[in-house]
Each structure stands twice: as structure tokens, then as C-alpha cells.
Motif scaffolding. Structure first.
Motif, mmCIF file in Angstrom:
data_model
loop_
_atom_site.group_PDB
_atom_site.id
_atom_site.type_symbol
_atom_site.label_atom_id
_atom_site.label_comp_id
_atom_site.label_asym_id
_atom_site.label_seq_id
_atom_site.Cartn_x
_atom_site.Cartn_y
_atom_site.Cartn_z
ATOM 1 N N ASN A 131 58.546 14.311 34.184
ATOM 2 C CA ASN A 131 57.518 13.597 33.665
ATOM 3 C C ASN A 131 56.413 14.371 33.292
ATOM 4 N N LEU A 132 55.501 13.343 32.671
ATOM 5 C CA LEU A 132 54.204 14.119 31.871
ATOM 6 C C LEU A 132 53.455 14.465 32.976
ATOM 7 N N ASP A 133 53.202 13.652 34.075
ATOM 8 C CA ASP A 133 52.441 14.118 35.279
ATOM 9 C C ASP A 133 53.309 14.744 36.443
ATOM 10 N N TRP A 134 53.197 15.927 36.757
ATOM 11 C CA TRP A 134 54.193 16.397 37.533
ATOM 12 C C TRP A 134 53.763 17.347 38.666
ATOM 13 N N THR A 135 52.392 17.596 38.436
ATOM 14 C CA THR A 135 52.026 18.506 39.592
ATOM 15 C C THR A 135 51.935 17.792 40.885
ATOM 16 N N ALA A 136 51.475 18.650 41.907
ATOM 17 C CA ALA A 136 51.167 18.088 43.555
ATOM 18 C C ALA A 136 49.661 17.599 43.348
ATOM 19 N N GLY A 137 49.095 17.527 42.589
ATOM 20 C CA GLY A 137 47.740 17.328 42.480
ATOM 21 C C GLY A 137 46.927 18.063 41.533
ATOM 22 N N CYS A 138 47.490 19.338 41.058
ATOM 23 C CA CYS A 138 46.689 20.149 40.015
ATOM 24 C C CYS A 138 46.747 19.613 38.710
ATOM 25 N N ILE A 139 45.700 20.527 37.994
ATOM 26 C CA ILE A 139 45.619 20.240 36.547
ATOM 27 C C ILE A 139 46.486 21.269 35.663
ATOM 28 N N ALA A 140 47.346 21.095 34.996
ATOM 29 C CA ALA A 140 48.200 21.939 34.177
ATOM 30 C C ALA A 140 47.982 21.990 32.795
ATOM 31 N N VAL A 141 47.929 22.950 32.220
ATOM 32 C CA VAL A 141 47.799 23.240 30.691
ATOM 33 C C VAL A 141 48.797 24.238 30.340
ATOM 34 N N LYS A 142 49.183 24.384 28.989
ATOM 35 C CA LYS A 142 50.009 25.588 28.709
ATOM 36 C C LYS A 142 49.629 26.881 28.981
ATOM 37 N N LYS A 143 50.636 27.758 29.025
ATOM 38 C CA LYS A 143 50.286 29.068 29.631
ATOM 39 C C LYS A 143 49.702 29.726 28.698
ATOM 40 N N ARG A 144 49.731 29.620 27.322
ATOM 41 C CA ARG A 144 48.814 30.548 26.575
ATOM 42 C C ARG A 144 47.162 30.092 26.600
ATOM 43 N N GLU A 145 47.163 28.740 26.858
ATOM 44 C CA GLU A 145 46.092 28.187 26.998
ATOM 45 C C GLU A 145 45.241 28.533 28.444
ATOM 46 N N MET A 146 46.081 28.550 29.281
ATOM 47 C CA MET A 146 45.657 29.090 30.728
ATOM 48 C C MET A 146 45.112 30.538 30.583
#
Length: 163
Positions: A131-146
Motif C-alpha cells: 500500500n501507499l501507507d505501509w509503515t507502523a506509524g513512521c514517515i517514509a521517504v525515498k532512500k536518496r531523499e533520506m
């Protein structure tokens, strides 16, 4: 021959540096992070100026404020970046100070745990997500953006998370 070896060694070092997940940042200080859950956007600000905008993924139950461990919600409110994890299983991560004293009190009043370990982190591979929203409550971005965010944001930075 010696010059060739020196040039080759420098090329290898440069290539290894380019592959590193650790970047440097020399721009204006990020003074605040703003997240709009409904828009799936995160903004890095220097006072009132937007330095960067990122599309985000959220907890698997994104509507509403996180209240209890396992509810799949991303918290809402004012928190702080309180730790860094260079060895995150999600590439890199920045810890968010959830739960705060109000979150803890609310959960305790209901006989539950508020949960914890909420982070901004890199994403899993898109083909591994359902799914688009898949974390357990975190905020996720693309690895290179991170990688950029990790370099730009310091501990103690305010993060405001809105519905």
C-alpha cells in the motif's frame, strides 16, 4: 606508471564516496519540519522559507493521531528530532520524540501503551510494499531523499505533524 596508480586510487576513492549514504550539507539551517499527513507532504524549513519538499508515506492507518502501540497511526502534534540511526533497516532514520508526556498519560489512562520508535526513514523497495501507507506509524521517504534529510536536519529540530 606511478601517476596512473595515483589517478586510479583517486578515482576509486571518489567512486566510493559517491556511493556513501552519508552526505554533507552546507546550506541554511533547517529550523523546523512540517508534515501534512492528508497531503502526504513534508517540508523542511529555514524559518519561513521552504528548503525542500518531499512526498511521504505514513502509517498503515493514517487518519487520526497515534494513541496506542500497534494502531498504525502516525502521531500528530509538535515533537522534536531526538536521535539518529545510521544503521536503520530502512537505510537511515531520524527519531521523533513520540510519545510526549500527554501521549503517555492518555495511553496510561486507557490501560494501554502509547508505543514509540517513530521515525522519519527511507522506504522499502516499492515492489515489497502493498500500500501507499505501509509503515507502523513512521514517515517514509525515498532512500536518496533520506540521505539529504539526514544531512540537513539536526537533533532538536522541531517537527510539527498536522492531519
Amino acid at each position: 606508471m606511478r601517476n596512473t596508480r595515483v589517478v586510479l586510487a583517486l578515482c576509486i576513492l571518489l567512486a566510493l564516496g559517491a556511493c556513501s549514504k552519508f552526505r554533507t550539507y552546507n546550506g541554511p539551517e533547517v529550523t523546523r519540519i512540517v508534515v501534512y499527513k492528508g497531503e502526504r507532504k513534508m517540508y523542511l524549513l529555514h524559518h519561513d522559507s521552504v528548503l525542500a519538499t518531499h512526498d511521504i508515506d505514513l502509517g498503515f492507518a493514517p487518519a487520526g493521531h497515534k494513541q496506542f502501540e500497534g494502531d498504525g497511526k502516525t502521531p500528530e502534534g509538535r515533537y522534536y528530532i531526538d536521535r539518529r540511526n545510521p544503521n536503520s533497516k530502512f537505510h537511515l532514520s531520524l527519531g521523533i520524540s513520540y510519545p510526549n508526556p500527554d501521549d503517555i498519560a492518555f495511553a496510561a489512562k486507557n490501560g494501554r501503551s502509547p508505543g514509540g520508535d517513530i521515525f522519519i526513514h527511507g522506504e522499502v523497495n516499492r515492489d515489497q510494499r502493498k500500500n501507499l501507507d505501509w509503515t507502523a506509524g513512521c514517515i517514509a521517504v525515498k532512500k536518496r531523499e533520506m540521505e539529504k534529510i539526514y544531512a540537513m536536519v539536526g537533533d532538536g529540530t522541531v517537527i510539527d505533524i498536522y492531519p
